[in-house]
Motif scaffolding. Structure first.
Motif, short mmCIF file in Angstrom:
data_model
loop_
_atom_site.label_atom_id
_atom_site.label_comp_id
_atom_site.label_asym_id
_atom_site.label_seq_id
_atom_site.Cartn_x
_atom_site.Cartn_y
_atom_site.Cartn_z
N GLY A 168 29.01 -46.50 -9.30
CA GLY A 168 30.13 -46.93 -10.13
C GLY A 168 29.88 -46.42 -11.81
N LEU A 169 28.51 -46.30 -11.91
CA LEU A 169 28.28 -45.89 -13.27
C LEU A 169 28.21 -44.39 -13.22
CD1 LEU A 169 24.81 -47.89 -13.94
CD2 LEU A 169 27.17 -48.26 -15.10
N GLY A 170 28.11 -43.83 -12.31
CA GLY A 170 28.22 -42.22 -12.15
C GLY A 170 29.79 -41.88 -12.29
N ARG A 171 30.60 -42.68 -11.46
CA ARG A 171 31.85 -42.55 -11.63
C ARG A 171 32.53 -42.67 -12.95
NH1 ARG A 171 34.36 -41.74 -6.57
NH2 ARG A 171 33.29 -42.17 -4.89
N ALA A 172 31.94 -43.67 -13.71
CA ALA A 172 32.35 -43.63 -15.08
C ALA A 172 31.73 -42.91 -16.00
CB ALA A 172 32.00 -45.23 -15.45
N ARG A 173 31.06 -41.68 -15.73
CA ARG A 173 30.42 -40.72 -16.23
C ARG A 173 29.50 -41.33 -17.41
NH1 ARG A 173 31.63 -36.42 -13.62
NH2 ARG A 173 34.02 -36.25 -13.02
N MET A 174 28.69 -42.37 -16.71
CA MET A 174 27.56 -43.01 -17.47
C MET A 174 26.35 -42.57 -16.61
SD MET A 174 29.42 -46.40 -18.32
CE MET A 174 28.21 -47.21 -19.56
N PHE A 230 25.00 -36.75 -9.70
CA PHE A 230 24.70 -35.33 -10.32
C PHE A 230 25.60 -34.45 -9.80
CE2 PHE A 230 20.74 -37.59 -11.55
CZ PHE A 230 20.88 -37.37 -12.98
N THR A 231 25.79 -34.18 -8.29
CA THR A 231 26.55 -33.25 -7.78
C THR A 231 27.90 -33.32 -8.18
OG1 THR A 231 26.69 -34.51 -5.75
CG2 THR A 231 25.03 -33.04 -5.89
N SER A 232 28.75 -34.43 -8.33
CA SER A 232 29.68 -34.52 -8.69
C SER A 232 30.04 -33.94 -10.29
CB SER A 232 30.35 -36.00 -8.89
OG SER A 232 30.29 -36.58 -7.63
N ALA A 233 28.96 -34.19 -11.09
CA ALA A 233 29.01 -33.43 -12.40
C ALA A 233 28.59 -32.18 -12.59
CB ALA A 233 27.94 -34.43 -13.35
N LYS A 290 25.77 -30.82 -11.75
CA LYS A 290 24.33 -30.71 -12.15
C LYS A 290 23.57 -30.63 -10.60
CE LYS A 290 24.76 -33.07 -16.48
NZ LYS A 290 24.03 -34.10 -17.22
N LEU A 291 23.93 -29.46 -10.12
CA LEU A 291 23.09 -29.30 -8.60
C LEU A 291 21.77 -29.42 -8.53
CD1 LEU A 291 25.60 -26.70 -7.05
CD2 LEU A 291 25.79 -29.15 -7.32
N ASP A 292 20.88 -28.98 -9.57
CA ASP A 292 19.53 -28.79 -9.75
C ASP A 292 18.90 -30.16 -10.03
OD1 ASP A 292 19.59 -25.89 -9.53
OD2 ASP A 292 19.58 -25.85 -11.80
N ARG A 293 19.56 -30.94 -10.77
CA ARG A 293 18.90 -32.41 -10.86
C ARG A 293 19.36 -33.15 -9.48
NH1 ARG A 293 15.77 -34.85 -13.92
NH2 ARG A 293 17.21 -36.64 -14.15
N GLY A 294 20.56 -32.96 -8.81
CA GLY A 294 20.57 -33.34 -7.51
C GLY A 294 19.68 -33.31 -6.49
N SER A 295 19.37 -31.75 -6.38
CA SER A 295 18.28 -31.18 -5.63
C SER A 295 16.88 -31.98 -5.81
CB SER A 295 18.29 -29.83 -5.68
OG SER A 295 19.41 -29.23 -5.42
N PHE A 296 16.67 -32.30 -7.21
CA PHE A 296 15.40 -32.82 -7.59
C PHE A 296 15.24 -34.27 -6.99
CE2 PHE A 296 13.23 -35.91 -10.53
CZ PHE A 296 12.01 -35.53 -10.62
N PHE A 297 16.05 -35.08 -7.03
CA PHE A 297 16.00 -36.23 -6.49
C PHE A 297 16.04 -36.23 -5.02
CE2 PHE A 297 17.89 -37.69 -10.42
CZ PHE A 297 16.89 -38.83 -10.88
N TYR A 298 16.72 -35.10 -4.48
CA TYR A 298 16.45 -34.85 -2.81
C TYR A 298 15.01 -34.73 -2.53
CZ TYR A 298 16.55 -32.25 1.26
OH TYR A 298 16.33 -31.87 2.77
N ARG A 299 14.47 -33.73 -3.35
CA ARG A 299 12.99 -33.42 -2.78
C ARG A 299 12.30 -34.73 -3.24
NH1 ARG A 299 13.85 -29.61 0.16
NH2 ARG A 299 15.09 -27.91 -0.84
N GLU A 300 12.36 -35.51 -4.22
CA GLU A 300 11.68 -36.74 -4.61
C GLU A 300 11.88 -37.92 -3.34
OE1 GLU A 300 12.22 -40.72 -7.52
OE2 GLU A 300 12.33 -38.50 -8.54
N MET A 301 13.19 -37.72 -2.88
CA MET A 301 13.40 -38.59 -1.80
C MET A 301 12.48 -38.35 -0.56
SD MET A 301 17.13 -38.71 0.04
CE MET A 301 17.37 -39.79 1.61
N ILE A 302 12.36 -37.05 -0.14
CA ILE A 302 11.45 -36.50 1.02
C ILE A 302 10.12 -36.88 0.62
CG2 ILE A 302 10.98 -34.66 2.30
CD1 ILE A 302 13.60 -33.31 1.86
N ALA A 303 9.68 -36.70 -0.52
CA ALA A 303 8.28 -36.69 -0.89
C ALA A 303 7.83 -38.45 -0.79
CB ALA A 303 7.91 -36.46 -2.48
#
Length: 548
Positions: free
Chosen positions: A301-307, A337-340, A342-355
């Motif tokens: 919800g915070l992401g959809r509100a651009r926060m 992040f992908t909706s905004a 910012k694909l690189d930040r989205g990929s960062f959290f994906y790598r963190e998720m796997i780590a």
């Protein structure tokens, strides 16, 4: 007036003759040889049934003589011919086109259709077509008497969904009353079906009142039924009503965490941060501790509100509050992040998720791959797709279509074909829509070999070719100069009851004339004209309700 009727009857007769000839040629291996008298008798039967014409005594005598002449031969079964034209669902729906009077007449006609009922056929009859509420109830009354159809809640849910989808609420209430009389009591799934139908039609008060009168119908007012009402209201964006319903029943039922999560998810979908705060506060006051699912709704919800910065801060504070992020929580932050963009930040959290040994699911990869395709970073999308397949996660049919569709809108079809081939290799089911996107893109680039290969694999998957598929194939063959093969494809489409559009046919005809193949173009013209006349006749029959 008489001349007009004669002209109409003549046109119908000619259309029937053309159709029967096409049926005879297409199924000559299955039907025995017919004499001219038998064919004439068959045509007369069809016309008499269609126009309600009495053949008379002389016609009956001549027909009897004809039947005696061909008695030694096997007469072609009329039902067999019609069975090849109509599906079981269409044959059952066609009974109600006759406007039969009386319940006994309708049930006798339905029984004479010779259809072996299943739950799928019942759903196909009720969900499709344009049956009225009374006709749907009449059909269900006949179907429920079949010993192969179980008289349980799952069967009643089929007709309740169909009636509610078309807003036949009076007949839906009638089915509920019959369920109560038979001792079939509604459960939480029934509550979900009914309230969703009311909420979809914006009859919100009726959806709320249904829960109040659940005891009168033999149901139980428990937490599952209560949550089903709130879920249906929130799914249809009636979150404020769901919140009011929750507060009104606060003293009647114990606090239910799932209900608060549904309301929080509804506000998150709309991006209402202030309302999310209120729901969060009420949940804490009720003694319910938020978990990872609750945090995932809040972050989304915070992401959809651009926060997004605030969403990241909430994400980082989760472990401090004793709640470890799970896959759903990571999906929410990646989605933000992908909706905004910012694909690189989205990929960062994906790598963190796997780590952190959090296993990504299919929704995680759908978010990332779709975002890469939208940004036209095709190489990254293919790399992510390979990583998904390497983890043993097979894409669903909808995911494959969502990947292939945008890839077929720009650039060469190489990336779309790679996703298609890898999905087929893993045994995934590809939709007919995805096949059409591939054929469309391949035809524009003139990839004839790949077009024929994909077409063959589509037919092996059980999909039948329609006019749109034939148009893509013919256009691709024309672009590559394979006119003879294109002519064969057009002839095959005519044999299968399809006819290519005027634009594609005009393109093929002009190419044939340019190559001085006038005789081939003329023969094809005659076949296309005949096929179009037959197609127009079929459209006329269908528009008049003649399923012939």
């Amino acid at each position: 007036m008489a001349a007009r009727l004669a002209a109409i009857n003549k046109g119908i007769y000619a259309s029937i003759v053309v159709r029967l000839r096409s049926i005879g040629t297409s199924s000559s291996a299955d039907l025995p040889p017919r004499t001219n008298a038998a064919s004439e008798r068959f045509i007369l039967e069809q016309i008499s049934d269609l126009l309600s014409v009495d053949l008379g005594a002389n016609s009956i005598e001549s027909s009897q003589k004809t039947l005696n002449v061909v008695a030694s031969e096997e007469k072609p079964s009329r039902s067999c011919v019609l069975d090849g034209l109509l599906s079981p669902e269409e044959r059952l729906r066609g009974v109600f086109i006759q406007k039969l009077v009386g319940k006994a007449a309708v049930e006798a006609a339905l029984s004479s259709a010779g259809v072996s009922l299943t739950a799928e056929i019942i759903a196909g009859v009720l969900d499709n077509g344009n049956l009225g509420g009374a006709a749907m109830v009449s059909f269900f009354d006949w179907a429920i008497k079949d010993p192969q159809i179980p008289d349980n809640l799952d069967t009643y849910h089929i007709v309740l969904k169909a009636l509610g989808r078309r807003k036949f609420f009076v007949h839906m209430e009638e089915i509920l009353r019959r369920m109560t009389e038979k001792g079939v009591h509604p459960d939480s799934k029934t509550v979900s079906v009914i309230t969703d139908c009311y909420a979809r039609a914006r009859h919100v008060s009726k959806a709320v009142k249904f829960f109040d009168r659940l005891s009168d119908l033999g149901g139980e007012k428990n937490g599952d039924s209560f949550t089903a009402v709130i879920r249906s209201l929130c799914r249809r964006s009636h979150v404020r009503v769901a919140e009011s319903f929750l507060r009104r029943n606060k003293g009647n039922l114990p606090p239910i965490k799932t209900a608060f999560d549904e309301i929080l998810a509804g506000w998150a979908k709309l991006g209402r941060v202030k309302n999310m705060k209120t729901t969060w506060k009420e949940m804490i006051e009720s003694g319910i501790s938020p978990d990872s699912t609750t945090y995932s709704h809040l972050i989304e919800g915070l992401g959809r509100a651009r926060m997004i910065k605030r969403a990241v801060r909430v994400f980082n504070q989760m472990e401090e509050k004793g709640c470890s992020p799970d896959t759903a929580t990571y999906n929410s932050i990646i989605f933000n992040f992908t909706s905004a963009g910012k694909l690189d930040r989205g990929s960062f959290f994906y790598r963190e998720m796997i780590a952190k040994n959090k296993s990504p699911n299919s929704y995680t990869y759908q978010i990332l791959i779709s975002a890469f395709i939208r940004a036209r970073r095709v190489a990254d999308a293919l790399e992510m797709f390979d990583e998904m397949m390497g983890r043993g996660i097979c894409p669903t049919t909808g995911m494959i279509t969502s990947f292939v569709h945008p890839l077929c809108r720009f650039g060469p079809p190489h990336a779309a074909m790679l996703i298609y081939k890898k999905s087929k290799k893993e045994g995934c089911v590809v939709s007919l829509k995805a096949y059409k996107f591939l054929l469309m893109r391949l035809s524009r680039f003139g990839k004839c070999g790949m077009i024929l290969q994909v077409w063959n694999e589509m037919q092996e998957s059980g999909y039948s070719s329609d006019a749109e598929v034939y148009e893509f194939i013919v256009e691709g063959l024309c672009n590559n100069g394979q006119l003879d093969t294109a002519v064969l494809v057009v002839e095959e489409s005519i044999k299968n009851g399809c006819c290519v559009g005027r634009i594609v046919y005009s393109k093929l005809n002009n190419r044939l004339l340019e190559m001085d193949k006038v005789e081939t173009a003329y023969r094809l013209l005659l076949k296309v004209k005949k096929a179009r006349a037959l197609l127009n006749s079929q459209k006329y029959w269908r528009s008049r309700g003649w399923h012939f």
